[in-house]
Scaffold this active site. Sequence first.
Site, PDB file in Angstrom:
ATOM      1  CB  CYS A  58      -0.938   0.011   1.194  1.00  0.00           C
ATOM      2  SG  CYS A  58      -1.845  -1.527   1.408  1.00  0.00           S
ATOM      3  CG  HIS A 197      -2.500   4.054   5.267  1.00  0.00           C
ATOM      4  ND1 HIS A 197      -2.296   4.027   3.899  1.00  0.00           N
ATOM      5  CD2 HIS A 197      -2.616   2.755   5.658  1.00  0.00           C
ATOM      6  CE1 HIS A 197      -2.272   2.765   3.486  1.00  0.00           C
ATOM      7  NE2 HIS A 197      -2.483   1.981   4.532  1.00  0.00           N
ATOM      8  CD  GLU A 208      -2.828   6.980   9.504  1.00  0.00           C
ATOM      9  OE1 GLU A 208      -2.419   7.821   8.677  1.00  0.00           O
ATOM     10  OE2 GLU A 208      -3.707   6.133   9.232  1.00  0.00           O
ATOM     11  CE  LYS A 229      -5.972   3.688   1.973  1.00  0.00           C
ATOM     12  NZ  LYS A 229      -5.126   4.824   2.393  1.00  0.00           N
ATOM     13  CG  HIS A 234      -6.688   0.260   0.812  1.00  0.00           C
ATOM     14  ND1 HIS A 234      -5.654   0.779   0.062  1.00  0.00           N
ATOM     15  CD2 HIS A 234      -6.103  -0.281   1.917  1.00  0.00           C
ATOM     16  CE1 HIS A 234      -4.502   0.568   0.681  1.00  0.00           C
ATOM     17  NE2 HIS A 234      -4.761  -0.066   1.809  1.00  0.00           N
ATOM     18  CG  PHE A 295      -0.212  -5.871   4.675  1.00  0.00           C
ATOM     19  CD1 PHE A 295      -0.680  -5.168   5.761  1.00  0.00           C
ATOM     20  CD2 PHE A 295      -1.019  -6.863   4.146  1.00  0.00           C
ATOM     21  CE1 PHE A 295      -1.918  -5.438   6.324  1.00  0.00           C
ATOM     22  CE2 PHE A 295      -2.255  -7.151   4.699  1.00  0.00           C
ATOM     23  CZ  PHE A 295      -2.715  -6.435   5.790  1.00  0.00           C
TER      24      PHE A 295
END
Length: 309
Positions: A58, A197, A208, A229, A234, A295
């Site tokens: 991502c 994010h 976050e 998002k 996403h 990830f």
Amino acid sequence: TALGGLAAHERGSRDMWLKGRERVSPLSVVQGMNNAVNAHISIQLGLGGVSTSHTAACASSGIAIGEAFRRVRSGEATVMVTGGSDVCQSYGVVRAWEAMRVMAPGDAQTAPQACRPFASDRAGLVLGEGGAALVLEAWEHAVARGATIHGEIVGYGTSCDHSHLVRPHQPGQVRALRAALADAELSPEDIHYVNAHGTATAEGDPVEIAALCEVFGERSRALPVSATKSMHGHLLGAAGAIEAVVTALALREQAVPPTAHLAGRIDPACEGVDHVLEGRRHMPLRTALSNSFAFGGSNAVLAFRAPPR
């Protein structure tokens, strides 16, 4: 890109195993390779500099933009085209995310509000598809040719969590945020907006927010934060690119986009910042950050400045 031309390989598998064909399309290799998109762009636009594809889940396009920014700033390139794209809605990809139990369930009634970052009742991410690109250019070159300047990238920070393959890690995100601020020669007090994010996962969102609170301290409570998002989904490897565009346009328009579907639902674990709720918020904006946390523990943060007025 995170997945590249995965659809080409899936088509080949269906042709062989479901349709019983002995051969796949001769275009499978060139359609399936991750660098096909940047190769086509280079050919069509006559771009003879570096042509690479960054793959870091991502954070892929956030890193691509940051690396292009560094090349322009160093003088290695005068103009760079950079961004990201991903096609995530294949059957196999959707079922894979579903198997991880991080994708929001939905039906015809709940789908429009399925992605709810930072909400107490969030149920997971929603996959989107698409792409976005930016033209990065040396300032003097843009001015000399009379280009319309939509904004300025002024900093880029990266880090690796080096702790877990899929679980986000606050110290790693803090390092990326501080690296971007240092690279831009900005202090936390200088930042007027953060495009988070914000994937709407139970584990990711609080980490976050905690990272932002650590970096911004007491000022975090007055720091406008939103996760777009909630509206575009996403886009995996393309997420950083579309969110960079959103961040630049927010500065240009002097308006912060909201986190949709959040009003009255903020998770106590995600408090500590000024969440921008329904409807855009008009306010003076000079600088902003855009976060991409992936990830594999790859983190990328981009710092932007509003265009001159």
